[in-house]
Design a protein around this motif. Sequence first.
Motif, PDB file in Angstrom:
ATOM      1  N   ARG A   1       0.828  -1.210   0.000  1.00 36.22           N
ATOM      2  CA  ARG A   1       0.000   0.000   0.000  1.00 36.22           C
ATOM      3  C   ARG A   1       0.861   1.258   0.000  1.00 36.22           C
ATOM      4  O   ARG A   1       0.507   2.267  -0.623  1.00 36.22           O
ATOM      5  CB  ARG A   1      -0.922  -0.008   1.225  1.00 36.22           C
ATOM      6  CG  ARG A   1      -2.019  -1.062   1.132  1.00 36.22           C
ATOM      7  CD  ARG A   1      -3.040  -0.886   2.224  1.00 36.22           C
ATOM      8  NE  ARG A   1      -4.153  -1.811   2.079  1.00 36.22           N
ATOM      9  CZ  ARG A   1      -5.260  -1.778   2.808  1.00 36.22           C
ATOM     10  NH1 ARG A   1      -5.385  -0.845   3.755  1.00 36.22           N
ATOM     11  NH2 ARG A   1      -6.211  -2.649   2.619  1.00 36.22           N
ATOM     12  N   GLY A   2       1.992   1.206   0.697  1.00 30.32           N
ATOM     13  CA  GLY A   2       2.900   2.347   0.697  1.00 30.32           C
ATOM     14  C   GLY A   2       3.462   2.619  -0.682  1.00 30.32           C
ATOM     15  O   GLY A   2       3.549   3.774  -1.126  1.00 30.32           O
ATOM     16  N   ASP A   3       3.853   1.542  -1.394  1.00 31.55           N
ATOM     17  CA  ASP A   3       4.362   1.695  -2.768  1.00 31.55           C
ATOM     18  C   ASP A   3       3.289   2.261  -3.677  1.00 31.55           C
ATOM     19  O   ASP A   3       3.566   3.102  -4.542  1.00 31.55           O
ATOM     20  CB  ASP A   3       4.841   0.343  -3.299  1.00 31.55           C
ATOM     21  CG  ASP A   3       6.127  -0.118  -2.622  1.00 31.55           C
ATOM     22  OD1 ASP A   3       6.836   0.742  -2.066  1.00 31.55           O
ATOM     23  OD2 ASP A   3       6.423  -1.330  -2.651  1.00 31.55           O
ATOM     24  N   LEU A   4       2.045   1.792  -3.480  1.00 26.42           N
ATOM     25  CA  LEU A   4       0.939   2.299  -4.299  1.00 26.42           C
ATOM     26  C   LEU A   4       0.731   3.793  -4.063  1.00 26.42           C
ATOM     27  O   LEU A   4       0.537   4.572  -5.010  1.00 26.42           O
ATOM     28  CB  LEU A   4      -0.343   1.527  -3.976  1.00 26.42           C
ATOM     29  CG  LEU A   4      -1.610   1.964  -4.738  1.00 26.42           C
ATOM     30  CD1 LEU A   4      -1.402   1.853  -6.244  1.00 26.42           C
ATOM     31  CD2 LEU A   4      -2.805   1.140  -4.296  1.00 26.42           C
ATOM     32  N   ASN A   5       0.800   4.221  -2.803  1.00 17.56           N
ATOM     33  CA  ASN A   5       0.631   5.649  -2.500  1.00 17.56           C
ATOM     34  C   ASN A   5       1.757   6.483  -3.086  1.00 17.56           C
ATOM     35  O   ASN A   5       1.548   7.615  -3.534  1.00 17.56           O
ATOM     36  CB  ASN A   5       0.574   5.856  -0.984  1.00 17.56           C
ATOM     37  CG  ASN A   5      -0.806   5.536  -0.424  1.00 17.56           C
ATOM     38  OD1 ASN A   5      -1.784   5.476  -1.157  1.00 17.56           O
ATOM     39  ND2 ASN A   5      -0.886   5.306   0.874  1.00 17.56           N
ATOM     40  N   ARG A   6       2.985   5.934  -3.076  1.00 17.37           N
ATOM     41  CA  ARG A   6       4.109   6.661  -3.670  1.00 17.37           C
ATOM     42  C   ARG A   6       3.924   6.803  -5.183  1.00 17.37           C
ATOM     43  O   ARG A   6       4.231   7.853  -5.760  1.00 17.37           O
ATOM     44  CB  ARG A   6       5.426   5.958  -3.330  1.00 17.37           C
ATOM     45  CG  ARG A   6       5.921   6.264  -1.919  1.00 17.37           C
ATOM     46  CD  ARG A   6       7.249   5.612  -1.641  1.00 17.37           C
ATOM     47  NE  ARG A   6       7.106   4.200  -1.313  1.00 17.37           N
ATOM     48  CZ  ARG A   6       6.875   3.736  -0.084  1.00 17.37           C
ATOM     49  NH1 ARG A   6       6.762   4.567   0.930  1.00 17.37           N
ATOM     50  NH2 ARG A   6       6.773   2.439   0.127  1.00 17.37           N
ATOM     51  N   GLU A   7       3.443   5.751  -5.832  1.00 19.61           N
ATOM     52  CA  GLU A   7       3.170   5.824  -7.280  1.00 19.61           C
ATOM     53  C   GLU A   7       2.071   6.835  -7.560  1.00 19.61           C
ATOM     54  O   GLU A   7       2.139   7.599  -8.535  1.00 19.61           O
ATOM     55  CB  GLU A   7       2.761   4.445  -7.804  1.00 19.61           C
ATOM     56  CG  GLU A   7       3.887   3.429  -7.814  1.00 19.61           C
ATOM     57  CD  GLU A   7       3.419   2.066  -8.288  1.00 19.61           C
ATOM     58  OE1 GLU A   7       2.242   1.959  -8.701  1.00 19.61           O
ATOM     59  OE2 GLU A   7       4.218   1.113  -8.233  1.00 19.61           O
ATOM     60  N   ILE A   8       1.050   6.852  -6.699  1.00 17.80           N
ATOM     61  CA  ILE A   8      -0.053   7.807  -6.886  1.00 17.80           C
ATOM     62  C   ILE A   8       0.450   9.234  -6.736  1.00 17.80           C
ATOM     63  O   ILE A   8       0.056  10.135  -7.488  1.00 17.80           O
ATOM     64  CB  ILE A   8      -1.180   7.516  -5.877  1.00 17.80           C
ATOM     65  CG1 ILE A   8      -1.894   6.205  -6.249  1.00 17.80           C
ATOM     66  CG2 ILE A   8      -2.189   8.664  -5.826  1.00 17.80           C
ATOM     67  CD1 ILE A   8      -2.907   5.748  -5.228  1.00 17.80           C
ATOM     68  N   GLU A   9       1.352   9.478  -5.782  1.00 16.11           N
ATOM     69  CA  GLU A   9       1.905  10.817  -5.571  1.00 16.11           C
ATOM     70  C   GLU A   9       2.704  11.279  -6.786  1.00 16.11           C
ATOM     71  O   GLU A   9       2.612  12.435  -7.212  1.00 16.11           O
ATOM     72  CB  GLU A   9       2.793  10.831  -4.329  1.00 16.11           C
ATOM     73  CG  GLU A   9       3.388  12.191  -4.022  1.00 16.11           C
ATOM     74  CD  GLU A   9       2.357  13.302  -3.892  1.00 16.11           C
ATOM     75  OE1 GLU A   9       2.653  14.426  -4.317  1.00 16.11           O
ATOM     76  OE2 GLU A   9       1.245  13.034  -3.384  1.00 16.11           O
ATOM     77  N   VAL A  10       3.507  10.364  -7.361  1.00 16.41           N
ATOM     78  CA  VAL A  10       4.276  10.698  -8.569  1.00 16.41           C
ATOM     79  C   VAL A  10       3.316  11.043  -9.707  1.00 16.41           C
ATOM     80  O   VAL A  10       3.516  12.010 -10.445  1.00 16.41           O
ATOM     81  CB  VAL A  10       5.203   9.537  -8.962  1.00 16.41           C
ATOM     82  CG1 VAL A  10       5.825   9.785 -10.335  1.00 16.41           C
ATOM     83  CG2 VAL A  10       6.303   9.352  -7.925  1.00 16.41           C
TER      84      VAL A  10
END
Length: 302
Positions: free
Chosen positions: A82-91
């Motif tokens: 979920r953390g990786d997904l949020n980082r991708e969403i932020e990018v």
Amino acid sequence: MLVHRWTSTCKAISTVDWNEQTKAEEWRAAWAQLCNRALEQYGHNQRIDHRSYERQGIDQIPTVHLGVAASAMEKRGIRTERGDLNREIEVTNQKLRQLKARIAKLQKWLKEEQENTEPPTLADYIQGILSRRAREGKSQVSQSIYNLKDAAKMLNFLQANNIMDMAGLDEKFKSMIGEQFDIQHKLKPIDRRLGTLKKHIEQAEIYFKYKGKKRLTEAEQILFTAAHDYLKGVMNGKTALPVKAWKAEYVQLTAERETLNRRYLALKGEVKEAEQIRRSVYNILRQEQREQQPRRAQDMER
């Protein structure tokens, strides 16, 4: 003797409406209001909003809730799905903000142009369609990025070339193709002349190499005679060989050829991009026409 047994089930009947789903919106709005009062009371500029990004009109992708376990792992430096997904969403959100800023500049330019008395351009019409579609619904993340890039490139091309309508777009595309053929037409005689000059210079160098030599081998004599006969035909009665002029012309034509080749390669890329833009504009207009047909039919029924 018949005995009748009566059975009954208990059913809870709510006498208040606080637990109804329809009240969820009111509770969330009230909670946001209380939080904002507290933030204001303690001098914080931040505010919260219980509405979704879509309802607020914010073109941004919401992050997912980490949860207690994932949040604790992230704080310890352990990456989670979920953390990786949020980082991708932020990018992705950052890219969307950058692209929206570019579109905003184009919209500002279009607004300034609309204030003029000049008729609307094709870019104005396309911008209007794209803006309406953006208001009516949202695309997926990858599609949003592609559409914004494609729209920015399309509008830049139409504006830079002052294209007013589809006829102007077709004419611009044809002129680019025509320029390609024109360059090819110019390159052919240059290539032929460079080939001729190269042979002139080579034969002249052979001629001067063996001209003052007293004794020549059989192979050298053959080369000298061939060069002499070739140059005699070239000079057509003239005696002084213009080798210096040939070399100067060769250098000049080589530079001209390189310039034309660079322009041809650049134009090749521009034509490919223009073809894609032209296809995109046609697709947008065709789709707009298909969408307009049911609307016109409904208007007629009314």
